[in-house]
Enzyme design. Sequence first.
Site, mmCIF file in Angstrom:
data_model
loop_
_atom_site.group_PDB
_atom_site.id
_atom_site.type_symbol
_atom_site.label_atom_id
_atom_site.label_comp_id
_atom_site.label_asym_id
_atom_site.label_seq_id
_atom_site.Cartn_x
_atom_site.Cartn_y
_atom_site.Cartn_z
ATOM 1 N N SER A 109 0.813 -1.217 0.000
ATOM 2 C CA SER A 109 0.000 0.000 0.000
ATOM 3 C C SER A 109 0.847 1.268 0.000
ATOM 4 O O SER A 109 1.597 1.521 -0.929
ATOM 5 C CB SER A 109 -0.959 -0.036 1.199
ATOM 6 O OG SER A 109 -1.925 0.973 1.114
ATOM 7 N N ASP A 251 -2.355 6.385 -3.444
ATOM 8 C CA ASP A 251 -1.176 5.749 -2.851
ATOM 9 C C ASP A 251 -0.733 4.589 -3.736
ATOM 10 O O ASP A 251 -1.256 4.404 -4.837
ATOM 11 C CB ASP A 251 -1.450 5.301 -1.408
ATOM 12 C CG ASP A 251 -2.494 4.201 -1.325
ATOM 13 O OD1 ASP A 251 -3.275 4.061 -2.277
ATOM 14 O OD2 ASP A 251 -2.541 3.486 -0.303
ATOM 15 N N ASP A 253 -1.069 1.380 -3.966
ATOM 16 C CA ASP A 253 -2.000 0.398 -4.534
ATOM 17 C C ASP A 253 -3.338 1.026 -4.893
ATOM 18 O O ASP A 253 -4.280 0.321 -5.257
ATOM 19 C CB ASP A 253 -2.178 -0.799 -3.599
ATOM 20 C CG ASP A 253 -2.937 -0.456 -2.325
ATOM 21 O OD1 ASP A 253 -2.917 0.723 -1.916
ATOM 22 O OD2 ASP A 253 -3.546 -1.372 -1.731
ATOM 23 N N ASP A 255 -5.803 2.383 -3.307
ATOM 24 C CA ASP A 255 -7.056 2.140 -2.593
ATOM 25 C C ASP A 255 -7.446 3.319 -1.710
ATOM 26 O O ASP A 255 -8.477 3.282 -1.045
ATOM 27 C CB ASP A 255 -6.985 0.847 -1.768
ATOM 28 C CG ASP A 255 -5.998 0.923 -0.605
ATOM 29 O OD1 ASP A 255 -5.188 1.877 -0.554
ATOM 30 O OD2 ASP A 255 -6.023 0.013 0.250
#
Length: 458
Positions: A109, A251, A253, A255
């Site tokens: 992440s 960010d 990833d 999400d």
Amino acid sequence: MPPKEAQASQKLFGTDGVRGKANVYPMTAEVAMQLGRALAFLIRNGPHRHRVIVGKDTRLSGYMLEQALASGLTSMGVDVELVGPLPTPGISNITTSMRADAGAVISASHNPYEDNGIKFFWRDGFKLPDETEGKIEELVSSGSIDSIRPTATKIGRAFRMEDARGRYIVFLKATFPRELTLEGMTIVVDCANGAAYKTAPAVLEELGAKVIALGVSPDGKNINHKCGALYPENLAKTVVKHGAHLGIALDGDADRLIVVDEKGKVVDGDAIMAICTGELVARKQLKKKMLVSTVMSNIGLERAVARWGVKVARTRVGDRYVVDEMRRNGYNLGGEQSGHLIFLDHTTTGDGTLAALQLLAVMCRAGKPLSELASIFEPVPQTLVNVVVKQKKELGELPTVMKVIKSVEQRLGNTGRVLVRFSGTEPKARVLIEGEDAARNQAYAKEIADALSKALSV
């Protein structure tokens, strides 16, 4: 890798899957393979072939872990569809649309490139519940499935899915109202050199916006490096320089979402939730007049949505717990101050690009700049301090820390609040002080942070 007895006492799953330094336990190829085998064991039922979607972000270590995870899955007779770099919510979406048994994401992440992680989605697109993660952990640590070795035609196969990115882009565009367009808007998007570096700019451009793209040159090592949702400073400067309507920061990833208004001011997850709550109420689409956030959200969020008769349900930190609360009670909007925003009418997990599209739809309908829309949210001053710790203990086991916390709570009285918690993904303790006096908040946070440092430095 530490000895088996040390591994047995070390919990694999945190608040967002398994995470750690790449190629250091538990983020090793060996553990990744074991996780793949354990997941495969849980989904093997019935005579049909089973499939798992495997995707990743742009970290260098993703190649190693992708192959190891796929090896574990195929060694148990499960087929694998490798989608390559794709946002976490995209992998969730592909999992459900392909009717796969599960999805796996290789990502840490917002963490630096040295870290990596593995998290799973079930066939319905939702993250695995704690109980299922517990079963996987037990299978990995016990070695009870080590002897299961399908042979010959029963071994699984791995395939490359070439059109996953395009499928996800089509899905995202479908969540934006058909009668609206982004024509005439200039949008700066920072993809953090991460998983959305090709999807987010494409979606915005195809909907008509002029896009200025930042953080779209991943090299395996620059993901989240002074860019993306945790570092919006350059985004803000670029928005002001080009006279853009807003800036979008994702960010690694993709999400989570943080935005910047046309004046260069950061608009966080709390403010975005307030804006979108107002829109859903006006369109009579907010279910049960409820919004879900976590204990980290500012009290200003509750004050902002109260004008529409909306109440806020709070959960522990972690978007999975927000989603659990939403599903359990039939709510359709929730999120975190950090930018994990869940529009359950459209998706099953936090999706930064999708959330940006919902915010853009509000802007298009209102015909107002983001700064004006965001003015409905007036945050109470907060101070958040992160303390690096070498160990994590229950706060009740730290009398010196508890003494300081209680002292601060007494001095704050009913004018503010104190929240101290350990990160579920990093070796850190987080100290949050909320109160009307910003300077006092900082002083109180430092008191508690110093006490934590002394108590947990060894």
